[in-house]
Design an enzyme around this catalytic site. Structure first.
Site, PDB file in Angstrom:
ATOM      1  N   ASP A  66       0.804  -1.220   0.000  1.00  0.00           N
ATOM      2  CA  ASP A  66       0.000   0.000   0.000  1.00  0.00           C
ATOM      3  C   ASP A  66       0.835   1.268   0.000  1.00  0.00           C
ATOM      4  O   ASP A  66       0.328   2.354  -0.255  1.00  0.00           O
ATOM      5  CB  ASP A  66      -0.821   0.037   1.291  1.00  0.00           C
ATOM      6  CG  ASP A  66      -2.235  -0.434   1.082  1.00  0.00           C
ATOM      7  OD1 ASP A  66      -2.737  -0.290  -0.039  1.00  0.00           O
ATOM      8  OD2 ASP A  66      -2.812  -0.945   2.045  1.00  0.00           O
TER       9      ASP A  66
HETATM   10  C1  GLC Z   1      -1.071   2.755   5.658  1.00  0.00           C
HETATM   11  C2  GLC Z   1      -0.319   1.626   6.293  1.00  0.00           C
HETATM   12  C3  GLC Z   1      -0.448   0.382   5.530  1.00  0.00           C
HETATM   13  C4  GLC Z   1      -1.879   0.128   5.326  1.00  0.00           C
HETATM   14  C5  GLC Z   1      -2.600   1.334   4.704  1.00  0.00           C
HETATM   15  C6  GLC Z   1      -4.052   1.060   4.588  1.00  0.00           C
HETATM   16  O1  GLC Z   1      -0.567   3.021   4.416  1.00  0.00           O
HETATM   17  O2  GLC Z   1       1.027   1.906   6.425  1.00  0.00           O
HETATM   18  O3  GLC Z   1       0.163  -0.694   6.189  1.00  0.00           O
HETATM   19  O4  GLC Z   1      -2.015  -0.959   4.485  1.00  0.00           O
HETATM   20  O5  GLC Z   1      -2.400   2.446   5.485  1.00  0.00           O
HETATM   21  O6  GLC Z   1      -4.751   2.141   4.118  1.00  0.00           O
HETATM   22  C1  GLC Z   2      -1.997  -3.753   5.203  1.00  0.00           C
HETATM   23  C2  GLC Z   2      -3.164  -3.788   4.260  1.00  0.00           C
HETATM   24  C3  GLC Z   2      -2.899  -4.689   3.080  1.00  0.00           C
HETATM   25  C4  GLC Z   2      -1.585  -4.368   2.453  1.00  0.00           C
HETATM   26  C5  GLC Z   2      -0.473  -4.375   3.477  1.00  0.00           C
HETATM   27  C6  GLC Z   2       0.849  -3.932   2.908  1.00  0.00           C
HETATM   28  O1  GLC Z   2      -1.889  -4.981   5.865  1.00  0.00           O
HETATM   29  O2  GLC Z   2      -4.327  -4.209   4.915  1.00  0.00           O
HETATM   30  O3  GLC Z   2      -3.921  -4.565   2.123  1.00  0.00           O
HETATM   31  O4  GLC Z   2      -1.335  -5.300   1.444  1.00  0.00           O
HETATM   32  O5  GLC Z   2      -0.805  -3.503   4.529  1.00  0.00           O
HETATM   33  O6  GLC Z   2       0.880  -2.584   2.608  1.00  0.00           O
END
Ligand code: GLC
Ligand code: GLC
Length: 818
Positions: A489
């Site tokens: 993400d």
């Molecule tokens: C932030 C977090 C990430 C998560 C995302 C969800 O970017 O660091 O881990 O998946 O929010 O919106």
């Molecule tokens: C969080 C989010 C997932 C994403 C991950 C890595 O766990 O829920 O969707 O893949 O972060 O960023």
């Protein structure tokens, strides 16, 4: 240090002191009604949606921590205390909290008065039951006062903690004997209320927080308890609570039991009010559903019976996959706790934990598809329904709403789409479902696109759109365009954000149409073959050929443009510059593309796969697991986005982001390296760090999303336990690839890859209406390789066991060797 121990026979984790390094929680509830429950009785409950229909209030990030719960205050001989330790932090002569499968039990004692609380959500009903027993263990008579306490949330948890100008004037309750009804906003727009009841007559009650606590007191100093007297307050606005005052006279050796029920009730639109009131309804709620609910749980025996049913439910569920092995830590995690966590992630997605506030995210398209992987063997019918829900949020072009709301099952507009890995996870989830069940019929189900019935088409067509989306959205190197982000993400290659507070995921200041992801290519290479096989098995040969060609082309692109010399690249940025390359200053190597590419078998024939995982070991491995990237980003890179906004060692910036570690584990099994596979499995497995709880801090029975990486000050400290894709993927890695009991389209494949020192193990597996007892003998001391298999005494051809479907138990003996 340890703060408890595993009671494997009872399938419980026993916490032996209340001051754990963080609240260690459990989840109550299996469907619809859920509670979060900490080892000191903290937490809250909700019906279906933690944001919209929350029954009790909880203060996240509060001082002290874990404020709010279902509290029972005792007062005896002038001494007031809380048997769950919090909120009064009472000194206890004895304390124990047992977290089990869908229930928790707290037992404690002080001055010869013993307390026990069994808390659970019964199957099928929308309530929490708290069965309380008080016992006099002394040889003198005891006169105890007990006060229950919950604080009602005004349903919408977000509004509840922000909109005070309105909320302080709307709180309403009704009291009827031992039943306290919370009916705020129960008018034209709401048809639901809560009831908090006990099965004995009460001495008094309180429903107004200030009357019970005193305005300037915390939960640790409830004035009514100290005075030994309820105020019989009737809330009018402000903060409605529910408190019963009960007097218990206990002879020496005597015990008394009380059944408390906290229920959620709904009435049909035309039956909202009590008709018996002359001259109209006068706002008196129709209590029929509450009466029915409470009639069921009016006695201690009835509560015990519901509790026994819950235990039986879990005994059956976990009977579908059991492990017996010398390594008890692995056996209890794979056989019990990991599967339990998979159920919780399936139910909660990423909504409500002690790190997810329950007001933020809905169900994630990619998250929920991956959660299925660890859940589908438990309740395949629910997995099926979930798949159809998820698929209905897909857009006609194959892309998808990134998240959807569980209540409405509609996609979230605020977050929208454009996470280009999303479509592929649908194929991954559906393939897992079909491999588990053999139910190809699901492919013919008509499923809306964009939640629009008029756009409905078969699930198969949804899969095709998913597949095609990746094929048609490639960049300059023939690799998939990343869009807003891929699985990571925080790799926001089209974001270019300079404004604080801007969402990295939804802001696009620069639509490059250039930034590409090697990870999506690897996911395509891993899950694409399942799509092709589904096509073949359903008579779609031309489509299968088309798919296979597309996969070959994608692997070609990875071979030509996704290899950096010693490992796989991670991505190309919006300017076409490499990410995850030795040419970079920071972020030279990433875990995800390497794990996934090897899982997909890329580079197996020419040594690159092995080289890639060797590089991962050399550069990313630590004592506590494999970090996401190295070197950590020290500065903000506008062209990379959120990944470079975290301090080094945390989250996606070189934290041990546990979710992706099992990809390396699985990759190692593809290479046949059982010793290394198990090492990577055990490092992030919480049971192996039980005696290191002061550093790890999170529950020893569940995985955490992240453990601080080697660049962080608190290397080894975990955060964000429970709601993480780690649960599903570690279960896949241990059950399917290490122990090697793997559902495939044609049956159950046996393909263990274990440490050479592991002499053997036994797994029982329920699979397509039959049970398989699989005993694996590794006296040969190999890491991988099956020499022969017998099925009910007869030799089996190859490594795939037949599908019996005969509701019987079959005996499988597997001999490993070269
Ligand atoms: C932030 C977090 C990430 C998560 C995302 C969800 O970017 O660091 O881990 O998946 O929010 O919106
Ligand atoms: C969080 C989010 C997932 C994403 C991950 C890595 O766990 O829920 O969707 O893949 O972060 O960023």
């Amino acid at each position: 240090m340890q703060y408890g121990f595993f009671d494997d026979n009872a399938r419980e984790y026993v916490i032996t002191r209340p001051d754990t390094p963080y609240p260690w929680i459990n989840y109550l509830g299996s469907e619809d009604f859920y509670g979060l429950f900490s080892n000191t009785s903290g937490g809250y409950c909700f019906y279906r949606d933690a944001r919209m229909l929350r029954l009790t209030r909880y203060r996240y990030n509060n001082v002290p921590t874990d404020a709010g719960g279902r509290y029972f205050y005792l007062r005896e001989g002038g001494d007031a205390w809380t048997p769950s330790w919090m909120p009064m932090k009472s000194a206890l002569d004895r304390y124990e909290c047992r977290h089990g499968m869908g229930y928790s039990r707290i037992s404690s004692a002080r001055n010869g008065l013993a307390f026990s609380q069994v808390s659970f959500v019964p199957l099928r009903d929308t309530c929490e039951i708290h069965k309380i027993t008080l016992a006099n263990e002394s040889n003198v008579e005891k006169y105890a006062d007990m006060f229950s306490f919950i604080e009602f949330c005004l349903w919408n948890a977000n509004d509840d903690m922000t909109n005070f100008q309105r909320n302080f004037s709307i709180g309403e309750v009704e009291i009827d004997g031992s039943r306290i009804y919370h009916k705020t906003e129960y008018r034209e727009r709401r048809n639901h209320y809560a009831v908090w009841a006990v099965n004995v007559p009460i001495e008094g009650f309180d429903t107004d927080r200030q009357s019970f606590l005193g305005l300037y007191n915390g939960f640790d100093h409830p004035q009514a308890v100290f005075d030994g007297e309820a105020r019989n307050s009737v809330a009018s606005g402000w903060a409605p609570i529910g408190s019963h005052h009960i007097k218990a006279h206990l002879a020496p050796g005597e015990a008394k039991t009380f059944v408390f029920v906290l229920g959620y009730c709904e009435n049909p639109e035309d039956q909202k009010w009590e008709r018996s009131v002359p001259g109209g309804n006068h706002g008196v709620i129709n209590k029929k559903p509450a009466n029915e609910l409470l009639a069921k749980y009016g006695t201690s025996d009835a509560a015990d019976k519901a509790f026994a049913e819950l235990k039986e439910y879990w005994r059956n569920l976990l009977g579908r996959f059991t492990v017996d092995a010398e390594d008890k830590k692995m056996a209890r995690m794979a056989g019990v706790w990991n599967q339990y966590q998979c159920m919780v992630t399936f139910n909660m997605s990423r909504s409500a934990s002690y790190f997810e506030s329950g007001i933020g995210r809905g169900m994630g398209f990619r998250d929920s598809n991956q959660d299925l992987l660890g859940f589908v063997h438990l309740v395949p019918e629910r997995a099926r329904a979930r798949i159809l829900d998820i698929a209905a949020t897909q857009f006609p072009d194959g892309s998808a709403y990134h998240q959807y709301q569980p209540l409405t099952k509609r996609g979230n507009n605020e977050i929208g789409s454009g996470f280009n890995d999303d479509p592929l996870w649908l194929i991954c989830g559906v393939a897992a479902y079909i491999k588990e069940t053999g139910d190809y019929g699901i492919l013919n189900e008509k499923v809306p696109f964009d939640n629009n019935e008029a756009l409905a088409d078969t699930l198969f067509i949804h899969l095709k759109r998913s597949f095609d989306y990746t094929v048609t959205h490639t960049g300059p190197h023939g690799l998939p365009l990343i869009g807003r982000a891929d699985w990571n993400d925080c790799l926001n290659l089209n974001c270019f954000s300079k404004t604080p507070g801007e969402s990295f995921q939804t802001t696009a200041n620069f639509e490059s149409g250039v930034a590409e992801s090697v990870l999506i290519a690897a996911i395509f290479a891993f899950t694409g073959p399942d799509y092709a096989e589904i096509c073949r098995r359903t008579g779609r040969d031309n489509e299968a050929m088309y798919a296979e060609k597309a996969i070959v082309a994608m692997i070609e692109a990875v071979n030509n443009h996704g290899w950096d010399g010693d490992w796989f690249l991670r991505a190309y940025d919006a300017h076409g510059k490499k990410i995850g390359s030795r040419e970079c200053d920071d972020g030279k190597i990433f875990i995800e593309s390497n794990g996934f590419a090897v899982m997909a078998g890329i580079g197996l024939n020419d040594g690159r796969a092995q080289k890639a995982l060797d590089s991962v070991k050399d550069q990313l491995d630590t004592k506590y697991g494999i970090v996401l990237l190295q070197p950590a980003y020290k500065d903000y890179h506008i062209e990379l986005g959120e990944v470079s906004s975290y301090p080094p060692g945390y989250k996606e910036n070189a934290g041990i982001f546990c979710h992706n570690n099992p990809w390396v584990t699985i990759g190692e099994t593809v290479l046949g390296r059982g010793n290394r596979a198990f090492e990577t499995y055990a490092k992030i497995c919480p049971a192996y760090r039980e005696d290191d709880s002061d550093l790890r801090r999170m529950e020893p029975y569940v995985y955490a999303q992240m453990v601080a990486g080697k660049d962080a000050v608190n290397h080894g400290e975990a955060k964000n336990s429970w709601l993480t894709g780690t649960a599903a993927w570690t279960f896949v890695s241990i059950s399917q690839y290490i122990l090697g009991v793997r559902p495939v389209f044609e049956g159950l494949m046996i393909d263990p890859c274990i440490p050479s020192s592991m002499k053997g193990f036994t797994v029982t597996r329920h699979f397509r209406n039959a049970d398989y007892q699989i005993t694996v003998d590794n006296s040969a001391g190999v890491e991988k390789g099956v020499k022969h298999i017998t099925v009910d005494g007869n030799p089996n051809k190859g490594t795939v066991l037949p599908v019996f479907g005969d509701h019987r138990l079959h005996n499988i003996v597997v001999t490993m060797g070269k």
